[in-house]
Design an enzyme around this catalytic site. Structure first.
Site, mmCIF file in Angstrom:
data_model
loop_
_atom_site.group_PDB
_atom_site.id
_atom_site.type_symbol
_atom_site.label_atom_id
_atom_site.label_comp_id
_atom_site.label_asym_id
_atom_site.label_seq_id
_atom_site.Cartn_x
_atom_site.Cartn_y
_atom_site.Cartn_z
ATOM 1 C CG PHE A 196 40.261 42.587 32.311
ATOM 2 C CD1 PHE A 196 39.500 41.581 31.956
ATOM 3 C CD2 PHE A 196 41.847 42.617 32.007
ATOM 4 C CE1 PHE A 196 40.073 40.322 31.741
ATOM 5 C CE2 PHE A 196 42.270 41.298 31.464
ATOM 6 C CZ PHE A 196 41.304 40.221 31.412
ATOM 7 C CG ASP A 197 34.315 47.813 34.063
ATOM 8 O OD1 ASP A 197 34.582 49.164 34.244
ATOM 9 O OD2 ASP A 197 33.057 47.290 34.415
ATOM 10 C CE LYS A 198 37.565 49.321 40.868
ATOM 11 N NZ LYS A 198 36.774 48.649 41.981
#
Length: 690
Positions: A371-373
């Site tokens: 996941f991108d944050k």
């Protein structure tokens, strides 16, 4: 006369919209012709022909029990059954041969002709009756899945109430142009993509994004901006064609033409996805390419069995025709496409765009998700999280003075502080700040009511001795992933402010749902420092957090995961994360509604900005894979059982036809169960709040 109002709209590229629309309709018709047969009875012609065939067969068979009638009387009805039952079968076979190939229809036609040559008109008519009836029901069932997709086209109303030259008038949505202002009445469908310029209210976006809760809308702040060219528009201002207005009247400025609306692009992409074959479908296609010729060779050899065993040619030929029927892989051919189509259609209804069979199947095989944050697991913008008072300073006065200074700054952190202060003290009034000066990378200084005020990080106060109490609290906050700032007022350290890009409310629940689905690793990738990454990870429950990453580092991280975990997805916004998505097994874009880049780059697009759509999509994929496997076992199992039974003479053409066509219908209706798949994760955000 106003040409804009009375002539078909012409795109900037010079293409007439009505012409394009007609061309698209023709293409859609051509695509449907592969699956549906029309004729003198309209779209139900194939079904009616199959019924006539069955009735003629029944009458012909009944006449054989009546004494005194000539033999040709029953034969006439069998011939009639052959005509109506074999019409579309022969039509498809001829078209296929004209293209340089042959398929199942050809095999059925040969078997029926063979039965007639042997004088077994009744059995040949039974074969054609069941085959044509099976195909008609199959096309009807497949049409159900397609209608689930085509129903999207009916979401947007055909007309819009537009304001032109100060007057309101109804116009077809194809006549809307960029910049038109349309009026959306309460409880009505929104006809075009646009931004709200007047009115406030909730809009039900479920038809497009799958969101179960209506989304509040309010007017844009600046009416002069050309929002048709804006890449990012806040969700609170934007509306989509096909969504449903609540109880308020809204005025909306059109930012996309009808042919380019989110719903139009969604329909186009779903239709394209239908044509893309899944790994299982590619396998079955390859299997058929070798299997069908092998069957023809076997049937040819069986025709000459009378040379080896003591039986008449008619018996050998009949057995060969029975094997031909038994070995035709009808159920195998339709088993995977029907499941893929149903799965893609169900996903689209749930606000998830799956671009074809491959990502649909791959999604259910994932072992890890990266996941991108920012904006994916978190809200994507900093929020004021703590206000700590030092030296017994009055909190209200601290907020009032800090607000006076930060109000004069356009820095994102300053805006977050002001928003947080206003939320804490709604009626607060800020005094005037003078001599406001930003210190790059450190903070800001100003004067309010004769007092010097400094707000910033430790570097801003390097000439001062920061009290140990303040040092300890700042360190504690920073370990927790917060950005901490000291406030000094009139020579006194008055307080500490902390800000943080907080996790989404639904993030923890969504990750728990993914864990229950068997996802072993959930890794957060971020450019933030490792302390911030670890703090967010603790709050939401990811298994690993990798911080201090540049965009190219994210690509390397995904490649590393792919080597260790084999099947890995990358979830991001579809823009900055596109390179990492490309290296993953499945690229998943968040909040893709209205985003051209996200729709184009991702394998799967979550139309709403909701993480709970991801467990739903994976659950649907798992169910799709399960049904595809069931269909393969059913179709291959029936063929494997029928071939030896017909070779041994235990089963004749009649039982072979019934088992063969029965299995075809079973796999189709089994696939259609996906249309009823329930999203058990729709309320995960609600559960998290509770």
């Amino acid at each position: 006369m106003d040409k804009k109002k009375d002539q078909p709209h012409v795109h900037h590229s010079g293409h007439n919209h009505e012409a394009e629309k007609g061309k698209a309709a023709s293409q859609n018709k051509a695509e449907k012709d592969d699956h549906e047969h029309g004729g003198i009875f309209g779209k139900n012609t194939e079904m009616i022909f199959a019924i006539i065939c069955a009735v003629a067969l029944a009458i012909g068979y009944g006449l054989t029990f009546m004494n005194g009638l000539p033999a040709w009387s029953s034969l006439a009805f069998y011939v009639l059954a052959y005509f109506f039952g074999g019409f579309f079968t022969a039509k498809d076979a001829v078209e296929t041969i004209a293209r340089g190939g042959f398929e199942i229809d050809f095999l059925m036609l040969v078997a029926a002709i063979g039965a007639a040559i042997l004088g077994s008109w009744a059995e040949g008519a039974l074969l054609l009756a069941l085959f044509s009836l099976g195909h008609a029901l199959e096309h009807y069932a497949m049409g159900r899945a397609r209608k689930s997709i085509e129903a999207l086209t009916d979401l947007a109303p055909p007309e819009a109430l537009v304001v032109r030259d100060g007057k309101e008038r109804m116009v077809p949505i194809e006549m809307l142009v960029l910049g038109d202002v349309i009026i959306i009445k309460p409880n009505s469908k929104i006809p075009a993509d646009g931004v709200v310029i007047k009115g406030e209210g909730a809009v039900n976006q479920a038809p497009i994004t799958g969101e179960s809760v209506p989304v509040d809308k309010m007017p844009v702040d600046d009416m002069t901006i050309d929002y048709a060219r804006e890449k990012t528009i806040k969700a609170v201002h934007r509306v989509f064609a096909g969504t449903i207005n609540g109880t308020s009247v809204l005025e909306v400025k059109v930012i996309r033409e009808a042919s380019d609306s989110t719903i139009s692009r969604l329909i186009k992409l779903v239709n394209e996805a239908e044509k893309q074959k899944s790994p299982t479908q590619l396998f079955t296609d390859k299997f058929e390419r070798f299997f069908v010729p092998a069957v023809l060779v076997l049937v040819t050899l069986l025709c000459f069995a009378f040379l080896v065993i003591d039986e008449p040619f008619a018996r050998s030929f009949y057995r060969a025709m029975s094997v031909l029927v038994a070995a035709s892989p009808c159920a195998l051919a339709i088993s995977t496409p029907s499941a893929v189509l149903s799965g893609v259609a169900r996903a689209a209804r749930g606000g998830v765009l799956i671009k074809g069979g491959k990502p649909l199947e791959d999604l259910g095989e994932l072992n890890a998700i990266a996941f991108d944050k920012t904006g994916t697991l978190t809200e994507g913008k900093p929020q004021l999280t703590n206000v700590i008072v030092l030296n017994d300073f009055d909190e209200a006065e601290l907020l009032r003075l800090v607000g006076a200074v930060e109000k004069r700054s356009d820095h994102p952190l300053a805006q977050a502080i002001i928003k947080g202060i206003v939320e804490k003290s709604k009626d607060i009034e800020f005094p005037e700040a003078k001599q406001v000066k930003g210190v790059t990378g450190r903070g800001v200084e100003a004067e309010v009511g004769g007092k010097k005020i400094f707000i910033g990080n430790r570097a801003l106060f390097k000439a001062d001795k920061i009290p140990q109490e303040a040092q300890d609290k700042m360190t504690e906050l920073e370990k927790g992933g917060h950005t901490a700032m000291l406030v000094k007022i009139g020579g006194v350290f008055a307080g500490i402010l902390s800000l943080m890009d907080i996790p989404r409310k639904e993030a923890r629940q969504a990750l728990e749902d993914l864990s229950q689905l068997g996802i072993k690793k959930m890794i957060m990738l971020t450019g933030d420092n490792q302390k911030v990454a670890d703090a967010v990870a603790r709050q939401i429950g990811v298994t690993d957090a990798w911080g201090d990453l540049m965009p190219e580092d994210k690509v390397a991280a995904v490649q590393k995961l792919a080597k260790s975990e084999k099947m890995v997805a990358m979830v991001g916004d579809g823009v900055n994360d596109a390179p990492a998505m490309a290296k993953s097994t499945v690229g998943i874009a968040m909040g893709a509604a209205g985003s051209d880049v996200a729709l184009e780059t991702a394998d799967i697009a979550l139309m709403g900005d909701k993480l709970e759509s991801l467990p739903f999509a994976i659950g649907l994929s798992r169910k799709s894979r399960s049904i595809i496997k069931q269909n393969l076992w059913i179709s291959l199992g029936v063929v494997a059982a029928l071939i030896p039974l017909t070779i041994a003479g235990i089963a004749s053409i009649g039982p072979a036809v019934i088992a063969h066509e029965g299995s075809t219908l079973v796999v189709v209706f089994n696939a259609l169960r996906l249309l009823a798949y329930q999203n058990q994760y729709a309320n995960s955000a609600t559960k998290q709040k509770k």
